[in-house]
Design a protein around this motif. Structure first.
Motif, PDB file in Angstrom:
ATOM      1  N   ILE A 514       1.210  -0.939  -0.035  1.00 53.68           N
ATOM      2  CA  ILE A 514      -0.414  -0.075   0.139  1.00 53.68           C
ATOM      3  C   ILE A 514       1.147   1.238   0.295  1.00 53.68           C
ATOM      4  O   ILE A 514       1.853   1.069   1.056  1.00 53.68           O
ATOM      5  CB  ILE A 514      -0.704   0.238   1.451  1.00 53.68           C
ATOM      6  N   ILE A 515       0.759   1.929  -1.140  1.00 56.56           N
ATOM      7  CA  ILE A 515       1.601   3.029  -0.904  1.00 56.56           C
ATOM      8  C   ILE A 515      -0.063   4.444  -0.377  1.00 56.56           C
ATOM      9  O   ILE A 515      -0.429   4.895  -0.890  1.00 56.56           O
ATOM     10  CB  ILE A 515       1.743   3.701  -2.208  1.00 56.56           C
ATOM     11  N   TYR A 561       0.264  -3.705 -15.152  1.00 57.79           N
ATOM     12  CA  TYR A 561      -0.171  -3.908 -13.527  1.00 57.79           C
ATOM     13  C   TYR A 561      -1.004  -2.866 -13.711  1.00 57.79           C
ATOM     14  O   TYR A 561      -1.794  -1.739 -13.836  1.00 57.79           O
ATOM     15  CB  TYR A 561       1.387  -3.013 -12.873  1.00 57.79           C
ATOM     16  N   ARG A 562      -1.805  -3.412 -12.108  1.00 55.56           N
ATOM     17  CA  ARG A 562      -3.571  -3.250 -12.321  1.00 55.56           C
ATOM     18  C   ARG A 562      -3.146  -2.551 -11.079  1.00 55.56           C
ATOM     19  O   ARG A 562      -2.668  -2.160  -9.972  1.00 55.56           O
ATOM     20  CB  ARG A 562      -4.424  -4.133 -11.645  1.00 55.56           C
ATOM     21  N   ILE A 563      -3.583  -1.011 -11.354  1.00 49.97           N
ATOM     22  CA  ILE A 563      -3.652   0.663  -9.792  1.00 49.97           C
ATOM     23  C   ILE A 563      -4.812   0.234  -9.106  1.00 49.97           C
ATOM     24  O   ILE A 563      -5.600   0.490 -10.118  1.00 49.97           O
ATOM     25  CB  ILE A 563      -3.115   1.745 -10.747  1.00 49.97           C
ATOM     26  N   ASP A 564      -4.615   0.070  -8.229  1.00 47.65           N
ATOM     27  CA  ASP A 564      -6.106   0.407  -7.287  1.00 47.65           C
ATOM     28  C   ASP A 564      -6.057   1.520  -6.548  1.00 47.65           C
ATOM     29  O   ASP A 564      -4.969   1.843  -5.687  1.00 47.65           O
ATOM     30  CB  ASP A 564      -6.687  -0.391  -6.463  1.00 47.65           C
ATOM     31  N   TYR A 565      -6.806   2.002  -6.699  1.00 42.43           N
ATOM     32  CA  TYR A 565      -6.926   3.559  -5.699  1.00 42.43           C
ATOM     33  C   TYR A 565      -8.131   3.241  -4.532  1.00 42.43           C
ATOM     34  O   TYR A 565      -9.763   3.543  -5.519  1.00 42.43           O
ATOM     35  CB  TYR A 565      -7.178   4.936  -7.129  1.00 42.43           C
ATOM     36  N   ASN A 603     -13.754   2.389  -4.549  1.00 38.14           N
ATOM     37  CA  ASN A 603     -12.181   1.996  -5.451  1.00 38.14           C
ATOM     38  C   ASN A 603     -12.392   2.277  -6.629  1.00 38.14           C
ATOM     39  O   ASN A 603     -13.655   2.095  -7.092  1.00 38.14           O
ATOM     40  CB  ASN A 603     -12.344   0.615  -4.963  1.00 38.14           C
ATOM     41  N   ALA A 604     -11.282   2.553  -7.259  1.00 37.75           N
ATOM     42  CA  ALA A 604     -11.700   2.642  -8.513  1.00 37.75           C
ATOM     43  C   ALA A 604      -9.971   2.133  -9.265  1.00 37.75           C
ATOM     44  O   ALA A 604      -8.699   1.808  -8.543  1.00 37.75           O
ATOM     45  CB  ALA A 604     -11.578   3.712  -9.361  1.00 37.75           C
ATOM     46  N   ALA A 605      -9.953   1.187 -10.906  1.00 41.50           N
ATOM     47  CA  ALA A 605      -8.560   0.567 -10.837  1.00 41.50           C
ATOM     48  C   ALA A 605      -8.809   0.279 -12.212  1.00 41.50           C
ATOM     49  O   ALA A 605      -9.309   1.047 -12.855  1.00 41.50           O
ATOM     50  CB  ALA A 605      -8.785  -0.855 -10.347  1.00 41.50           C
ATOM     51  N   HIS A 606      -7.350   1.132 -12.627  1.00 44.15           N
ATOM     52  CA  HIS A 606      -7.267   0.649 -14.038  1.00 44.15           C
ATOM     53  C   HIS A 606      -5.510  -0.394 -14.287  1.00 44.15           C
ATOM     54  O   HIS A 606      -4.858  -0.741 -13.577  1.00 44.15           O
ATOM     55  CB  HIS A 606      -6.950   2.020 -14.767  1.00 44.15           C
ATOM     56  N   THR A 607      -5.248  -0.221 -15.183  1.00 41.39           N
ATOM     57  CA  THR A 607      -4.316  -1.767 -15.886  1.00 41.39           C
ATOM     58  C   THR A 607      -3.807  -0.825 -17.014  1.00 41.39           C
ATOM     59  O   THR A 607      -4.101  -0.216 -17.720  1.00 41.39           O
ATOM     60  CB  THR A 607      -4.722  -2.575 -16.758  1.00 41.39           C
ATOM     61  N   TYR A 630      -4.971   6.408  -0.362  1.00 37.44           N
ATOM     62  CA  TYR A 630      -3.999   5.045  -0.979  1.00 37.44           C
ATOM     63  C   TYR A 630      -4.009   4.284  -1.885  1.00 37.44           C
ATOM     64  O   TYR A 630      -5.374   4.997  -2.311  1.00 37.44           O
ATOM     65  CB  TYR A 630      -3.707   4.252  -0.211  1.00 37.44           C
ATOM     66  N   PHE A 631      -2.911   4.245  -2.571  1.00 40.67           N
ATOM     67  CA  PHE A 631      -2.992   2.902  -4.236  1.00 40.67           C
ATOM     68  C   PHE A 631      -2.416   1.909  -3.497  1.00 40.67           C
ATOM     69  O   PHE A 631      -0.823   1.973  -2.993  1.00 40.67           O
ATOM     70  CB  PHE A 631      -2.918   4.160  -5.179  1.00 40.67           C
ATOM     71  N   THR A 632      -2.602   1.074  -4.621  1.00 41.80           N
ATOM     72  CA  THR A 632      -1.243  -0.204  -4.282  1.00 41.80           C
ATOM     73  C   THR A 632      -0.736  -0.289  -6.415  1.00 41.80           C
ATOM     74  O   THR A 632      -2.140  -0.150  -6.849  1.00 41.80           O
ATOM     75  CB  THR A 632      -2.531  -1.200  -3.799  1.00 41.80           C
ATOM     76  N   ILE A 633       0.306  -0.799  -6.205  1.00 39.36           N
ATOM     77  CA  ILE A 633       0.276  -2.125  -7.834  1.00 39.36           C
ATOM     78  C   ILE A 633       0.585  -3.268  -7.705  1.00 39.36           C
ATOM     79  O   ILE A 633       1.098  -4.382  -6.533  1.00 39.36           O
ATOM     80  CB  ILE A 633       1.432  -1.436  -8.118  1.00 39.36           C
ATOM     81  N   THR A 634      -0.691  -4.105  -8.681  1.00 36.78           N
ATOM     82  CA  THR A 634       0.468  -4.985  -8.390  1.00 36.78           C
ATOM     83  C   THR A 634      -0.111  -6.040  -9.709  1.00 36.78           C
ATOM     84  O   THR A 634      -0.334  -5.231 -10.807  1.00 36.78           O
ATOM     85  CB  THR A 634      -0.859  -6.301  -7.588  1.00 36.78           C
ATOM     86  N   ALA A 635       1.287  -6.717  -9.685  1.00 37.98           N
ATOM     87  CA  ALA A 635       1.364  -7.654 -11.540  1.00 37.98           C
ATOM     88  C   ALA A 635       0.112  -7.833 -11.625  1.00 37.98           C
ATOM     89  O   ALA A 635      -0.446  -8.428 -11.411  1.00 37.98           O
ATOM     90  CB  ALA A 635       2.016  -8.453 -11.197  1.00 37.98           C
ATOM     91  N   ALA A 636      -0.357  -7.862 -13.228  1.00 37.88           N
ATOM     92  CA  ALA A 636      -1.104  -8.497 -14.240  1.00 37.88           C
ATOM     93  C   ALA A 636      -0.694  -9.298 -15.086  1.00 37.88           C
ATOM     94  O   ALA A 636       0.643  -8.846 -14.887  1.00 37.88           O
ATOM     95  CB  ALA A 636      -2.131  -7.029 -14.846  1.00 37.88           C
ATOM     96  N   ALA A 637      -1.428 -10.614 -15.679  1.00 39.58           N
ATOM     97  CA  ALA A 637      -0.861 -11.157 -16.762  1.00 39.58           C
ATOM     98  C   ALA A 637      -1.092 -10.554 -17.936  1.00 39.58           C
ATOM     99  O   ALA A 637      -1.217  -9.233 -18.503  1.00 39.58           O
ATOM    100  CB  ALA A 637      -2.529 -12.050 -16.675  1.00 39.58           C
ATOM    101  N   GLY A 638       0.492 -11.039 -19.033  1.00 37.36           N
ATOM    102  CA  GLY A 638       0.516 -10.709 -20.449  1.00 37.36           C
ATOM    103  C   GLY A 638       1.600  -9.429 -19.906  1.00 37.36           C
ATOM    104  O   GLY A 638       0.829  -8.788 -20.689  1.00 37.36           O
ATOM    105  N   ALA A 639       2.347  -9.269 -19.304  1.00 40.48           N
ATOM    106  CA  ALA A 639       3.219  -8.389 -19.606  1.00 40.48           C
ATOM    107  C   ALA A 639       4.395  -8.240 -20.796  1.00 40.48           C
ATOM    108  O   ALA A 639       4.469  -9.132 -22.047  1.00 40.48           O
ATOM    109  CB  ALA A 639       4.313  -8.699 -18.222  1.00 40.48           C
TER     110      ALA A 639
END
Length: 726
Positions: A514-515, A561-565, A603-607, A630-639
């Motif tokens: 969490i940032i 990466y998925r960014i969740d706000y 919450n809101a999110a985008h990749t 806060y927001f988080t950064i998590t790895a998504a498929a298909g890098a």
């Protein structure tokens, strides 16, 4: 042509330090060989370590010296140290006539373990500046002239105009370590100071609010007489004696009537006051001379004449002249006048109560600037140096440790700091009692011992989010290890409490963590507030169109990466934009949901595609109208791979732009390295483009707002940054 000097030879920022030492213990002109004290610099500011500069100057064995922050080496000041080109403002080439200044600063990012060792020294200043080093001039170690020239921002041709800086004052003397933060010459940025010593000694001083809140409180509360102390262009607060209003303007007679009344009242009556350890004094005016006699021994202290308005504010002139006992009564009277503690309505001969802080700053005239820094909602326990004799009756930020072990300077003050550094080491598993704070770096057993930690002292750790600690059983940082991340860890539980002999503190990868929104390293236009969201703490609010924040992140590999706000807003269609390279690279945007209120959280999110590496990630908006927790950064498929847009700029090829925010003139330090400088709107429209620019550039034609500056250097490297035009 004779060039007006841009600043005077340095004098002690506060006369208090010499006075305190003289009263506490006679000190010879030579500083004895004291054990060095490590000062750790913890960065809690909006500035990256590479944009924080540190310089250390002082006096050792009657010689003016500077200490290399990177090596700890003590060097005699010499004109040969003046090798750094500085700004030339209105033709002022400085004391050397060549525009060169002392090469005595280092970036915080260059200082090993962010720790500097302070030897036996007096008159020492740890100078901390932002986005640029300060431009000091060294005259020499001894003889005439000697010492150094320091900033004088009252002079418009001073090369330090527009540079934000702060000072920590230090004396490592036979009677202990003396150190303090100071507001005597002004306020540029929050600062904190902590000192640990033998026998469980610990003291803490400094500001507890973030910079923008301090400025807001000043603007909302300053009376008209002190309003001009606020410098909106540079975002600083000047002490009254450095302003035109008090020097020659409407407030130039601010204290005159009060001083006249004191001198008149005691022509035929005695002024009696108790100075604490220095005894009770009784004085009377004859002619213009105020002569005091100490009741215990008949010793005499004199004020030779009525002080001027500026002398009351500064503790200078008539209030800083003569022998030791003269200066004792002068300090007492100066403090009493700044605090309006002399009651002219008391009966003749009655003892004045000048030592009760609750009675200070009640009747006009008084030093409202000083009273501001003693507010307990601004400054820890209200201890601050608002004027030079604020140590009278122990109101100052002075810390004296008779046997100091270490100290920590918190750049940015204590706002939002639950612990002083990324890692806190405790000697028990209750996370209480004696604690040691560590910044990023490698710590061997010897270094830990210096900080007061033995291997069997490490019983538990608190690790801040975004950091990790790796414990080792040797001093080589190899072999069997234990890693602790972003949590509390009792080492007794796993048997490591008496095994760890070295440890490494480092940033953890950002992904998955969490940032917190308030942990930005740069921002424009936003503020923080308490949040009602789960977990408490703070959120960022007051986000308007054009505002932005940036965060240093570490991305392990290029990919999706998925960014969740975590957001709150009573508005519809608010847009948050993700970017890097100071806005030059747009990564994606997300439309935020209407959550129904400023503290109703959703919450809101985008990749998005993020490149690997450590860099600043920006959050910006063209709409504003929302809060961010806060927001988080998590790895998504298909890098997939993505190349870097431009070559990075080496540290030694840096070009800096000051001031920022800017109103009229932008100063370009390192302009000789620049091939083309372009300024663009956030929409990408070019508004200014200059080839081979000089060291100044007028931006007065720009409308207020945020702009992107692109700097193409002659070596082919390119960098981008943002400026805020006011």
């Amino acid at each position: 042509m004779k060039i007006r000097p841009f600043f005077s030879l340095v004098r002690a920022c506060c006369a208090h330090l010499v006075l305190v030492l003289a009263m506490a213990l006679p000190v010879s002109n030579h500083v004895m060989a004291q054990a060095p004290v490590p000062f750790t610099l913890y960065n809690n500011s909006a500035y990256a370590d590479a944009n924080v500069y540190v310089g250390i100057v002082g006096i050792v064995n009657d010689n003016y010296v500077w200490i290399n922050p990177k090596t700890g080496a003590v060097n005699l000041m010499s004109p040969s140290n003046n090798t750094v080109p500085g700004p030339v403002i209105n033709g002022n080439m400085g004391p050397g006539g060549n525009g060169l200044y002392a090469n005595c600063f280092a970036r915080l990012s260059e200082i090993p373990n962010k720790t500097v060792s302070i030897p036996g020294i007096k008159g020492c200043r740890i100078l901390i500046s932002f986005n640029s080093q300060l431009f000091l001039y060294f005259f020499g170690a001894s003889g005439a002239p000697s010492g150094y020239a320091a900033p004088n921002l009252a002079n418009p041709t001073d090369p330090n105009q527009g540079i934000r800086y702060e000072i920590i004052e230090v004396a490592n003397a036979p009677n202990g370590l003396w150190s303090n933060t100071t507001r005597v010459d002004g306020y540029h940025y929050p600062m904190g100071l902590e000192v640990w010593g033998n026998g469980g000694f610990y003291q803490k001083v400094g500001e507890i609010l973030p910079h923008n809140q301090i400025l807001s409180l000043w603007q909302a509360n300053a009376p008209a007489a002190f309003a001009a102390c606020y410098d909106a262009t540079n975002g600083i607060i000047k002490c009254p004696s450095k302003t035109t209003a008090f020097l020659s303007g409407a407030q130039s007679a601010y204290y005159n009537a009060y001083v006249d009344a004191i001198w008149a009242r005691y022509q035929n009556n005695n002024l009696v006051f108790n100075s604490g350890d220095a005894g009770t004094w009784s004085g009377r005016v004859s002619g213009n001379v105020f002569t005091f006699t100490r009741a215990s021994d008949g010793k005499v202290g004199v004020i030779a004449r009525k002080p001027t308005n500026i002398e009351v504010l500064e503790g200078s002139g008539a209030l800083a002249t003569g022998e030791a006992l003269d200066k004792v009564v002068q300090a007492q009277l100066c403090a009493a006048m700044n605090r309006h503690a002399i009651d002219l309505n008391l009966p003749a001969g009655a003892t004045q109560d000048v030592g009760t802080p609750s009675k200070y700053y009640k009747l006009s005239p008084y030093n409202w600037y000083s009273s501001f820094w003693h507010r307990t909602d601004i400054t820890y326990q209200g201890k601050s140096y608002g004027f030079c004799y604020d140590d009278v009756f122990d109101q100052s930020s002075t810390i004296n440790a008779s046997s100091a072990i270490r100290a920590t300077v918190t750049i940015g003050g204590f706002a939002g700091v639950g612990q002083t550094g990324p890692v806190t080491v405790y000697k028990d598993c209750n996370y209480t009692g004696t604690a040691v704070n560590l910044t990023t770096g490698n710590y061997t057993l010897g270094q830990l011992n210096t900080l007061g930690i033995l291997n069997d002292d490490i019983s538990s750790l608190k690790v801040a989010a975004g950091y990790k600690v790796t414990l080792y059983q040797n001093d080589n940082f190899t072999g069997t290890s234990l890693t602790v991340t972003a949590d509390d860890a009792c080492l007794v539980d796993n048997g490591w409490n008496d095994l760890a002999t070295s440890l490494k503190v480092e940033g953890n990868t950002t992904t998955g963590n969490i940032i917190q929104a308030e942990n930005y390293n740069f921002m424009s236009g936003v503020d923080v507030e308490a949040t009602t969201d789960a977990g408490g703490g703070q959120n960022v609010g007051w986000i308007d169109a054009g505002d932005w924040m940036s965060y240093e992140v570490t991305i392990p590999s290029t990919g999706l990466y998925r960014i969740d706000y975590r957001v709150a807003t009573p508005n519809a269609n608010m847009v948050l934009r993700l970017e890097k390279d100071a806005g030059a690279t747009q990564l994606g945007a997300v439309t935020l949901p209407n959550t129904g209120g400023w503290q109703n959280w959703g919450n809101a999110a985008h990749t998005v595609t993020l490149p690997a590496g450590t860099y600043n990630l920006g959050l910006a908006t063209t709409t504003g109208g929302f809060n961010l927790n806060y927001f988080t950064i998590t790895a998504a498929a298909g890098a997939r791979a993505q190349t870097q847009a431009y070559k990075p700029v080496p540290e030694d090829n840096a070009v800096t732009l000051t001031p920022n925010p800017v109103s009229e003139q932008l100063y370009i330090r390192g302009n000789e390295k620049v091939k083309v400088l372009g300024i663009y709107s956030l929409g990408g429209q070019e508004v200014i483009k200059v080839k081979n620019p000089g060291n100044t550039l007028s931006v007065s034609s720009l409308t207020p707002g945020v702009y992107i500056v692109t700097i193409e250097r002659k070596d082919g490297t390119i960098s981008k940054t943002k400026i805020l035009k006011q």
